[in-house]
Design a protein around this motif. Structure first.
Motif, short mmCIF file in Angstrom:
data_model
loop_
_atom_site.label_atom_id
_atom_site.label_comp_id
_atom_site.label_asym_id
_atom_site.label_seq_id
_atom_site.Cartn_x
_atom_site.Cartn_y
_atom_site.Cartn_z
N LEU A 1 0.82 -1.20 0.00
CA LEU A 1 0.00 0.00 0.00
C LEU A 1 0.85 1.26 0.00
N SER A 2 1.91 1.28 0.82
CA SER A 2 2.80 2.45 0.84
C SER A 2 3.49 2.66 -0.50
N CYS A 3 3.90 1.55 -1.14
CA CYS A 3 4.53 1.68 -2.47
C CYS A 3 3.55 2.25 -3.50
N GLN A 4 2.32 1.77 -3.45
CA GLN A 4 1.31 2.26 -4.39
C GLN A 4 0.98 3.73 -4.14
N GLU A 5 0.95 4.13 -2.86
CA GLU A 5 0.70 5.54 -2.55
C GLU A 5 1.83 6.43 -3.06
N ALA A 6 3.10 5.94 -2.90
CA ALA A 6 4.23 6.71 -3.42
C ALA A 6 4.16 6.83 -4.93
N LYS A 7 3.81 5.74 -5.61
CA LYS A 7 3.66 5.79 -7.06
C LYS A 7 2.54 6.75 -7.46
N ARG A 8 1.45 6.72 -6.69
CA ARG A 8 0.33 7.61 -6.99
C ARG A 8 0.74 9.07 -6.86
N ASP A 9 1.49 9.40 -5.79
CA ASP A 9 1.95 10.77 -5.61
C ASP A 9 2.89 11.20 -6.74
N LYS A 10 3.78 10.27 -7.14
CA LYS A 10 4.70 10.58 -8.23
C LYS A 10 3.95 10.82 -9.54
N LEU A 11 2.95 9.97 -9.80
CA LEU A 11 2.16 10.15 -11.02
C LEU A 11 1.36 11.44 -10.97
N LYS A 12 0.89 11.79 -9.78
CA LYS A 12 0.14 13.04 -9.65
C LYS A 12 1.03 14.24 -9.93
N GLU A 13 2.27 14.20 -9.41
CA GLU A 13 3.20 15.30 -9.67
C GLU A 13 3.55 15.38 -11.16
N THR A 14 3.77 14.21 -11.76
CA THR A 14 4.07 14.19 -13.20
C THR A 14 2.90 14.72 -14.01
N LYS A 15 1.68 14.38 -13.59
CA LYS A 15 0.50 14.86 -14.29
C LYS A 15 0.39 16.38 -14.21
N GLU A 16 0.68 16.95 -13.04
CA GLU A 16 0.63 18.39 -12.89
C GLU A 16 1.66 19.09 -13.78
N LEU A 17 2.88 18.52 -13.84
CA LEU A 17 3.91 19.10 -14.70
C LEU A 17 3.51 19.02 -16.17
N GLU A 18 2.95 17.88 -16.57
CA GLU A 18 2.53 17.73 -17.97
C GLU A 18 1.39 18.69 -18.31
N GLN A 19 0.48 18.89 -17.37
CA GLN A 19 -0.61 19.84 -17.61
C GLN A 19 -0.08 21.26 -17.74
N LYS A 20 0.89 21.62 -16.89
CA LYS A 20 1.48 22.95 -16.97
C LYS A 20 2.20 23.14 -18.31
N TRP A 21 2.95 22.11 -18.73
CA TRP A 21 3.65 22.18 -20.03
C TRP A 21 2.65 22.29 -21.17
N LEU A 22 1.54 21.56 -21.07
CA LEU A 22 0.52 21.61 -22.12
C LEU A 22 -0.12 22.98 -22.20
N GLU A 23 -0.39 23.59 -21.04
CA GLU A 23 -0.96 24.93 -21.03
C GLU A 23 -0.01 25.95 -21.67
N GLU A 24 1.29 25.85 -21.35
CA GLU A 24 2.27 26.77 -21.94
C GLU A 24 2.33 26.59 -23.46
N LYS A 25 2.37 25.34 -23.92
CA LYS A 25 2.43 25.10 -25.36
C LYS A 25 1.15 25.57 -26.05
N THR A 26 0.04 25.43 -25.36
CA THR A 26 -1.22 25.90 -25.94
C THR A 26 -1.22 27.41 -26.10
N GLN A 27 -0.71 28.12 -25.08
CA GLN A 27 -0.61 29.57 -25.18
C GLN A 27 0.32 30.01 -26.30
N VAL A 28 1.45 29.29 -26.44
CA VAL A 28 2.37 29.61 -27.54
C VAL A 28 1.71 29.38 -28.89
N LEU A 29 0.97 28.28 -28.99
CA LEU A 29 0.29 27.99 -30.26
C LEU A 29 -0.76 29.06 -30.58
N ILE A 30 -1.50 29.49 -29.57
CA ILE A 30 -2.51 30.54 -29.80
C ILE A 30 -1.84 31.83 -30.24
#
Length: 267
Positions: A103-132
């Motif tokens: 359970l602790s390993c899965q929670e750590a993986k979940r937190d890591k994936l959540k952080e990666t998701k936030e970074l990818e969303q931020k990168w996507l927003e920046e690229k979208t603004q550049v494209l616009i």
């Protein structure tokens, strides 16, 4: 999990009867194991036999033993409920510990994936603004291009050509002033006859080309016919002027003809 650990601690020590029963069963199983091991050692064939046949026999024996064990139903080593309860609790504690680690390993993986998701969303927003922004810039450039007419482009071109002509004239005037100051026209002197001196000077002024005119001819030749920048020298060119241009590296003589020169490349 906490309740289970508390129960195990409370019943950590087995009763003397259950412990003696468990020890007797272990001794019986150990005796049976020694007996089977001795039978296996005695039943092994001699080493002098064919190794290939010996391997085949061992394989057949292992397969027969496997079939026999598969047909036998598993039995409990101990029948005492107290021993079984303690073993079950220990196994349950081990399983709970492994589940908590998973359970602790899965929670750590979940937190890591959540952080990666936030970074990818931020990168996507920046690229979208550049494209616009890029799309808006392209649209604005297209609108400006449509508004710009051929007449305005022609006027701009003419204005630039006029500026270049004015700049060239000013440059030639400055060059003429420098040449007139530092490289004046040659003057012939005659100690015998003033009339001859006057006629020679008039003939030079009429026929000879000045240094700034030579430079202008070389420049026009280099610009108009860059594939053939050489200019032919005739009697109208004063030899000291040609020698001056060659010595100071302003002009270069043709490799095959001494009567052709061109302007030196300055870049």
């Amino acid at each position: 999990m906490a309740e289970l650990e508390a129960g195990v601690v409370a019943e950590e020590a087995l009763s003397e009867t259950a412990l003696n029963e468990l020890m007797e069963q272990c001794e019986d199983q150990f005796t049976l194991l020694e007996k089977l091991q001795n039978e296996i050692i005695l039943s092994e064939p001699d080493a002098c036999e064919n190794p290939q046949d010996q391997a085949v026999n061992r394989l057949m024996a292992a397969e027969a033993e496997l079939k026999q064990w598969l047909s036998v139903e598993p039995k409990l080593l101990a029948s005492n409920s107290e021993v079984l309860l303690k073993a079950g609790k220990e196994e349950m504690l081990k399983l709970c510990s492994e589940l908590e680690m998973g359970l602790s390993c899965q929670e750590a993986k979940r937190d890591k994936l959540k952080e990666t998701k936030e970074l990818e969303q931020k990168w996507l927003e920046e690229k979208t603004q550049v494209l616009i922004a890029a799309k808006k810039h392209v649209e604005r450039r297209q609108i400006e291009k449509e508004k710009a007419s051929e007449h305005s482009i022609l006027l701009d071109t003419k204005a630039q050509i006029q500026k270049m002509n004015v700049y060239q004239e000013r440059l030639m005037e400055c060059l003429s002033d420098v040449l007139g100051k530092h490289v004046p026209l040659p003057q012939y002197e005659s100690s015998t006859n003033k009339k001859k001196k006057k006629s020679n000077t008039q003939e030079f002024d009429k026929d000879m080309i000045s240094l700034n005119e030579i430079l202008e001819l070389l420049m026009n030749k280099a610009v108009n016919t860059p594939h053939d920048p050489y200019m032919t020298i005739d009697n109208t060119f004063w030899p000291p002027y040609i020698e001056l241009l060659l010595r100071y590296g302003i002009a270069v003589r043709h490799q095959e003809s001494n009567f052709k020169i061109r302007l030196e490349t300055l870049f």
